[in-house]
Write an enzyme that holds these catalytic residues in place. Structure first.
Site, PDB file in Angstrom:
ATOM      1  N   ILE A  13       0.828  -1.205   0.000  1.00 29.62           N
ATOM      2  CA  ILE A  13       0.000   0.000   0.000  1.00 29.62           C
ATOM      3  C   ILE A  13       0.861   1.253   0.000  1.00 29.62           C
ATOM      4  CG2 ILE A  13      -1.725   1.292   1.321  1.00 29.62           C
ATOM      5  CD1 ILE A  13      -2.819  -1.404   2.306  1.00 29.62           C
ATOM      6  N   ARG A  33      12.851   0.730   6.040  1.00 29.81           N
ATOM      7  CA  ARG A  33      14.082   0.259   6.687  1.00 29.81           C
ATOM      8  C   ARG A  33      15.196  -0.043   5.694  1.00 29.81           C
ATOM      9  NH1 ARG A  33      12.000  -4.675  10.215  1.00 29.81           N
ATOM     10  NH2 ARG A  33      10.961  -5.080   8.209  1.00 29.81           N
ATOM     11  N   ASN A  86       1.766   4.286   7.058  1.00 22.43           N
ATOM     12  CA  ASN A  86       1.420   2.990   6.483  1.00 22.43           C
ATOM     13  C   ASN A  86       2.217   1.836   7.079  1.00 22.43           C
ATOM     14  OD1 ASN A  86       0.543   1.045   4.233  1.00 22.43           O
ATOM     15  ND2 ASN A  86       2.767   1.136   3.937  1.00 22.43           N
ATOM     16  N   TYR A 148      -3.196  -7.540  16.953  1.00 23.88           N
ATOM     17  CA  TYR A 148      -3.241  -6.856  15.661  1.00 23.88           C
ATOM     18  C   TYR A 148      -4.534  -6.057  15.532  1.00 23.88           C
ATOM     19  CZ  TYR A 148      -3.139  -5.958  10.663  1.00 23.88           C
ATOM     20  OH  TYR A 148      -3.150  -5.332   9.440  1.00 23.88           O
ATOM     21  N   LYS A 152      -5.083  -1.861  15.523  1.00 22.32           N
ATOM     22  CA  LYS A 152      -5.730  -1.154  14.420  1.00 22.32           C
ATOM     23  C   LYS A 152      -7.007  -0.450  14.882  1.00 22.32           C
ATOM     24  CE  LYS A 152      -2.708  -2.097  11.260  1.00 22.32           C
ATOM     25  NZ  LYS A 152      -1.840  -1.017  10.704  1.00 22.32           N
ATOM     26  N   THR A 183      -0.120  -7.743  -1.371  1.00 26.07           N
ATOM     27  CA  THR A 183       1.137  -7.093  -1.015  1.00 26.07           C
ATOM     28  C   THR A 183       2.082  -8.166  -0.465  1.00 26.07           C
ATOM     29  OG1 THR A 183       0.558  -6.647   1.296  1.00 26.07           O
ATOM     30  CG2 THR A 183      -0.171  -5.027  -0.354  1.00 26.07           C
TER      31      THR A 183
END
Length: 257
Positions: A13, A33, A86, A148, A152, A183
């Site tokens: 994304i 990174r 993101n 997770y 979010k 992705t």
């Protein structure tokens, strides 16, 4: 010419946001990174679209990484007009199967980094009377799915709360809640995707187009696909206990734990 800063900008994304914003003529600051991938992405976007592209190698699970991005966001000489938070990841395994260190790292990237970078960005935006922040969350925010989903959910609540606080300032904030997107996300987490139905997959470029349209309309929450809008409507009507059992089983089968 405006400048957009995107975290997690070399894949998925984040890379789709970079492609679209460069195509639209925005200068970019790409954060990730991997220095090599950053430089390759910057060269390609500059050569294809003629925009200026900075690279900032930073690990948002580390204090130095967050601080370096904060400094860039508060640099008034080259202000950032759009921030896309993101960067994120999933952990494979049920609760107690994932180490506490990995759980805390997730909270640092998904929550602390989003909080600090949003704060760093919106101060200058408010002074200038314009700007936007897109915080990438997930439809997992709306179902009971462990760390997770909880992280979010925090992103959604935080973003919508700040959006209300900044009403009338010219600064827009939006939480973006996609479903399954093609992705590197699942591969990096070591999660299989063979059993995910084809209709559940979203295209990252189409997702970004829908998200930017929702941001321009002033929405504080974007679920950018009719299929997932229907699913989230069903989630709101489902009994909480039943929903917890269903999402626990499907989460172990399809998504991050």
């Amino acid at each position: 010419m405006t400048t957009a800063l995107i975290t997690g900008a070399t894949a998925g994304i984040g890379a789709a946001f970079a492609r679209r914003l460069a195509k639209d003529g925005h200068d970019l600051v790409l954060v990730a990174r991997d220095t090599g991938r950053l430089q390759a992405a910057a060269t390609e976007l500059h050569d294809r679209h003629g925009v200026e592209v900075e690279v900032l190698a930073a690990d948002l699970s580390e204090e130095d990484g967050i601080s370096s991005v904060e400094r860039r966001l508060t640099d008034g000489r080259t202000p950032v007009d759009l921030l896309v938070n993101n960067a994120g990841f999933g952990n494979k395994g049920r609760f107690l199967e994932v180490s506490m260190a990995d759980e805390l790292t997730m909270l640092k990237v998904h929550c602390e980094a989003v909080l600090r970078l949003t704060s760093a960005a919106v101060g200058g935006m408010k002074e200038r009377g314009r700007g936007g922040v897109v915080n990438v969350a997930s439809v997992a925010a709306f179902v009971p799915r462990g760390t997770y989903g909880a992280s979010k959910a925090w992103v959604v609540q935080f973003t919508q709360g700040v959006a209300r606080d900044l009403t009338g300032t010219g600064v827009r904030l939006m939480a973006l809640c996609p479903g399954f997107v093609r992705t590197e996300f699942h591969e990096r987490a070591g999660m299989g995707t063979d059993n995910i139905p084809g209709w559940m997959w979203l295209d990252a470029d189409k997702l970004v187009t829908a998200a930017l349209a929702d941001l321009s309309r002033g929405k504080s929450l974007s679920v950018p696909d009719p299929r997932y809008k229907v699913l989230m409507g069903a989630v709101k009507l489902a009994p909480r206990g039943l929903l917890g059992g269903v999402t626990s089983r499907t989460g172990r089968k399809y998504g991050p734990q």
